[in-house]
Write a protein that holds these residues in place. Structure first.
Motif, PDB file in Angstrom:
ATOM      1  N   ASN A  32       0.848  -1.261   0.033  1.00 49.48           N
ATOM      2  CA  ASN A  32       0.036  -0.053   0.086  1.00 49.48           C
ATOM      3  C   ASN A  32       0.785   1.175  -0.081  1.00 49.48           C
ATOM      4  O   ASN A  32       1.850   1.289   0.925  1.00 49.48           O
ATOM      5  CB  ASN A  32      -0.992  -0.017   1.340  1.00 49.48           C
ATOM      6  CG  ASN A  32      -2.139  -0.937   1.064  1.00 49.48           C
ATOM      7  OD1 ASN A  32      -1.953  -1.767   0.036  1.00 49.48           O
ATOM      8  ND2 ASN A  32      -2.730  -1.270   2.179  1.00 49.48           N
ATOM      9  N   TYR A  34       1.158   5.684  -0.379  1.00 51.70           N
ATOM     10  CA  TYR A  34       0.722   6.876   0.093  1.00 51.70           C
ATOM     11  C   TYR A  34       1.421   7.888  -0.433  1.00 51.70           C
ATOM     12  O   TYR A  34       2.705   8.117  -0.090  1.00 51.70           O
ATOM     13  CB  TYR A  34       0.482   6.825   1.649  1.00 51.70           C
ATOM     14  CG  TYR A  34      -0.287   5.552   2.158  1.00 51.70           C
ATOM     15  CD1 TYR A  34       0.558   4.515   2.409  1.00 51.70           C
ATOM     16  CD2 TYR A  34      -1.507   5.589   2.503  1.00 51.70           C
ATOM     17  CE1 TYR A  34       0.187   3.252   2.947  1.00 51.70           C
ATOM     18  CE2 TYR A  34      -2.237   4.517   3.074  1.00 51.70           C
ATOM     19  CZ  TYR A  34      -1.379   3.217   3.192  1.00 51.70           C
ATOM     20  OH  TYR A  34      -1.730   2.302   3.742  1.00 51.70           O
ATOM     21  N   TYR A  49      -3.835   7.315  -1.994  1.00 53.60           N
ATOM     22  CA  TYR A  49      -3.314   6.033  -1.390  1.00 53.60           C
ATOM     23  C   TYR A  49      -3.572   5.149  -2.520  1.00 53.60           C
ATOM     24  O   TYR A  49      -4.597   5.277  -3.300  1.00 53.60           O
ATOM     25  CB  TYR A  49      -3.903   5.643  -0.057  1.00 53.60           C
ATOM     26  CG  TYR A  49      -5.486   5.417  -0.204  1.00 53.60           C
ATOM     27  CD1 TYR A  49      -6.305   6.486   0.273  1.00 53.60           C
ATOM     28  CD2 TYR A  49      -6.082   4.116  -0.470  1.00 53.60           C
ATOM     29  CE1 TYR A  49      -7.564   6.172   0.332  1.00 53.60           C
ATOM     30  CE2 TYR A  49      -7.550   4.179  -0.687  1.00 53.60           C
ATOM     31  CZ  TYR A  49      -8.131   5.123  -0.026  1.00 53.60           C
ATOM     32  OH  TYR A  49      -9.603   4.952   0.037  1.00 53.60           O
ATOM     33  N   VAL A  51      -3.660   0.651  -3.392  1.00 57.71           N
ATOM     34  CA  VAL A  51      -3.474  -0.675  -3.026  1.00 57.71           C
ATOM     35  C   VAL A  51      -2.858  -1.713  -3.956  1.00 57.71           C
ATOM     36  O   VAL A  51      -2.649  -2.763  -3.904  1.00 57.71           O
ATOM     37  CB  VAL A  51      -4.787  -1.181  -2.339  1.00 57.71           C
ATOM     38  CG1 VAL A  51      -5.305  -0.425  -1.104  1.00 57.71           C
ATOM     39  CG2 VAL A  51      -5.908  -1.280  -3.410  1.00 57.71           C
ATOM     40  N   GLU A  59      -7.957  11.535  -1.106  1.00 60.76           N
ATOM     41  CA  GLU A  59      -8.377  11.856   0.045  1.00 60.76           C
ATOM     42  C   GLU A  59      -9.138  13.043  -0.160  1.00 60.76           C
ATOM     43  O   GLU A  59     -10.399  13.320   0.795  1.00 60.76           O
ATOM     44  CB  GLU A  59      -7.409  11.840   1.092  1.00 60.76           C
ATOM     45  CG  GLU A  59      -7.022  10.276   1.801  1.00 60.76           C
ATOM     46  CD  GLU A  59      -8.267   9.846   2.478  1.00 60.76           C
ATOM     47  OE1 GLU A  59      -8.705  10.610   3.486  1.00 60.76           O
ATOM     48  OE2 GLU A  59      -8.887   8.626   2.271  1.00 60.76           O
ATOM     49  N   TRP A  94       3.394   0.805   3.530  1.00 63.52           N
ATOM     50  CA  TRP A  94       3.086   0.025   4.638  1.00 63.52           C
ATOM     51  C   TRP A  94       3.429  -1.037   4.733  1.00 63.52           C
ATOM     52  O   TRP A  94       3.177  -1.948   4.016  1.00 63.52           O
ATOM     53  CB  TRP A  94       1.414   0.143   4.991  1.00 63.52           C
ATOM     54  CG  TRP A  94       1.012  -0.296   6.110  1.00 63.52           C
ATOM     55  CD1 TRP A  94       0.701  -1.568   6.567  1.00 63.52           C
ATOM     56  CD2 TRP A  94       0.670   0.419   7.290  1.00 63.52           C
ATOM     57  NE1 TRP A  94       0.388  -1.685   7.738  1.00 63.52           N
ATOM     58  CE2 TRP A  94       0.375  -0.584   8.130  1.00 63.52           C
ATOM     59  CE3 TRP A  94       0.586   1.803   7.660  1.00 63.52           C
ATOM     60  CZ2 TRP A  94      -0.194  -0.127   9.527  1.00 63.52           C
ATOM     61  CZ3 TRP A  94       0.332   2.126   8.808  1.00 63.52           C
ATOM     62  CH2 TRP A  94      -0.144   1.354   9.601  1.00 63.52           C
TER      63      TRP A  94
ATOM     64  N   GLY B  99      -9.893  -2.378   3.265  1.00 65.64           N
ATOM     65  CA  GLY B  99      -8.964  -3.385   3.071  1.00 65.64           C
ATOM     66  C   GLY B  99      -7.686  -2.759   3.050  1.00 65.64           C
ATOM     67  O   GLY B  99      -6.698  -3.355   2.616  1.00 65.64           O
ATOM     68  N   TYR B 100      -7.350  -1.608   3.412  1.00 59.79           N
ATOM     69  CA  TYR B 100      -6.153  -1.010   3.712  1.00 59.79           C
ATOM     70  C   TYR B 100      -5.680  -0.278   4.613  1.00 59.79           C
ATOM     71  O   TYR B 100      -6.845   0.294   5.579  1.00 59.79           O
ATOM     72  CB  TYR B 100      -5.843   0.015   2.239  1.00 59.79           C
ATOM     73  CG  TYR B 100      -6.329   1.077   2.515  1.00 59.79           C
ATOM     74  CD1 TYR B 100      -7.916   1.248   2.147  1.00 59.79           C
ATOM     75  CD2 TYR B 100      -5.786   2.313   2.983  1.00 59.79           C
ATOM     76  CE1 TYR B 100      -8.567   2.674   2.526  1.00 59.79           C
ATOM     77  CE2 TYR B 100      -6.373   3.519   3.051  1.00 59.79           C
ATOM     78  CZ  TYR B 100      -7.774   3.730   2.795  1.00 59.79           C
ATOM     79  OH  TYR B 100      -8.307   4.928   2.852  1.00 59.79           O
ATOM     80  N   ASN B 101      -4.661  -0.163   5.183  1.00 63.20           N
ATOM     81  CA  ASN B 101      -4.202   1.001   6.408  1.00 63.20           C
ATOM     82  C   ASN B 101      -3.942   2.243   5.998  1.00 63.20           C
ATOM     83  O   ASN B 101      -3.537   2.584   5.077  1.00 63.20           O
ATOM     84  CB  ASN B 101      -3.059   0.224   7.294  1.00 63.20           C
ATOM     85  CG  ASN B 101      -3.131  -1.063   7.508  1.00 63.20           C
ATOM     86  OD1 ASN B 101      -3.982  -1.462   8.479  1.00 63.20           O
ATOM     87  ND2 ASN B 101      -2.448  -2.185   7.079  1.00 63.20           N
ATOM     88  N   LYS B 102      -4.370   3.122   6.921  1.00 62.19           N
ATOM     89  CA  LYS B 102      -4.237   4.408   6.825  1.00 62.19           C
ATOM     90  C   LYS B 102      -3.578   5.163   8.192  1.00 62.19           C
ATOM     91  O   LYS B 102      -4.431   4.808   9.087  1.00 62.19           O
ATOM     92  CB  LYS B 102      -5.422   5.070   6.132  1.00 62.19           C
ATOM     93  CG  LYS B 102      -5.226   6.667   6.030  1.00 62.19           C
ATOM     94  CD  LYS B 102      -6.400   7.088   5.229  1.00 62.19           C
ATOM     95  CE  LYS B 102      -7.949   7.134   5.700  1.00 62.19           C
ATOM     96  NZ  LYS B 102      -8.739   7.848   4.778  1.00 62.19           N
TER      97      LYS B 102
END
Lengths: 109, 115
Positions: A32, A34, A49, A51, A59, A94, B99-102
């Motif tokens: 992931n 960002y 972001y 995936v 955002e 991440w 399904g993802y981290n933030k």
């Protein structure tokens, strides 16, 4: 270990010019990714972001866009920069926690 | 919604004295909390995290943080401050969605350690 490479370190661009900031990741696959912006040396605002390849989520509405053409490549772009786009841009990935690149300081003049 | 607050813009401490940088959180469910440090014109460096287990978490460079559920706090501490600890410190909370981290960051606290 995971590493984020980000360039350039500093950039001065005139208003109305295009922008392309690149970030690449090492040490992990399918991360992931960002893009954050930091204004005035304080808080971080999450801009985009991703995936996976071609999967981008924004955002906040803004003058910027992002793309992920390869698994380990994340690009931040603008067609026409505004003065308000100035700031410190950070790319992050991440794993078990977030890991960051060294940032690009963008000054729009 | 998950959020963290850092109530102090700046913390001043003398070298050799203990330091505390405060963070409070607001989350639904069990919090995943993090501390990061940023030196001028650099990216953020990970210091430590709390996921579960012992309330006292030890991290890099002699830092530790205490998770306090009743006070919803996660303060960063160090027993003896160094001038080289002077930097910008961020508390963050993980939000997992779609399904993802933030990571959601606090506004940051500037630590100044004086000789």
């Amino acid at each position: 270990s995971q590493t984020i490479h980000q360039w350039p370190a500093t950039l001065v661009q005139p208003v109305g010019s295009p922008l392309s900031l690149e970030c690449t990741v090492e040490g992990t696959s399918n991360p992931n990714l960002y893009w954050y912006r930091q204004a005035a040396g304080r808080g971080l605002q999450l801009l985009f972001y991703s995936v996976g390849i071609g999967q981008i989520s924004s955002e906040v509405p803004q003058n910027l866009s992002a793309s992920r053409p390869q698994d380990r490549q994340f690009i931040l772009s603008s067609k026409k920069l505004l003065l308000s786009d100035s700031g410190f841009y950070l790319c992050a990935g991440w794993s078990t926690e977030a890991f960051f690149g060294q940032g690009t300081r963008l000054t729009v003049v | 919604a998950q959020s963290v607050a850092q109530p102090e813009d700046q913390v001043n401490v003398a070298e050799g004295n203990p330091l505390t940088v405060k963070c409070t959180y607001s989350v639904s469910g069990n919090p995943y909390l993090f501390w990061y440090v940023q030196y001028p014109n650099r990216g953020l460096q990970f210091l430590l995290k709390y996921i579960t287990g012992d309330n006292l978490v030890k991290g890099s460079y002699g830092f530790e943080a205490e998770f306090n559920k009743s006070q919803t706090s996660f303060h960063l501490k160090k027993p003896s401050a160094l001038v080289s600890d002077s930097a910008l410190y961020f508390c963050a909370v993980r939000r997992f969605s779609g399904g993802y981290n933030k990571l959601i960051f606090g506004a940051g606290t500037r630590l100044a350690v004086h000789p």
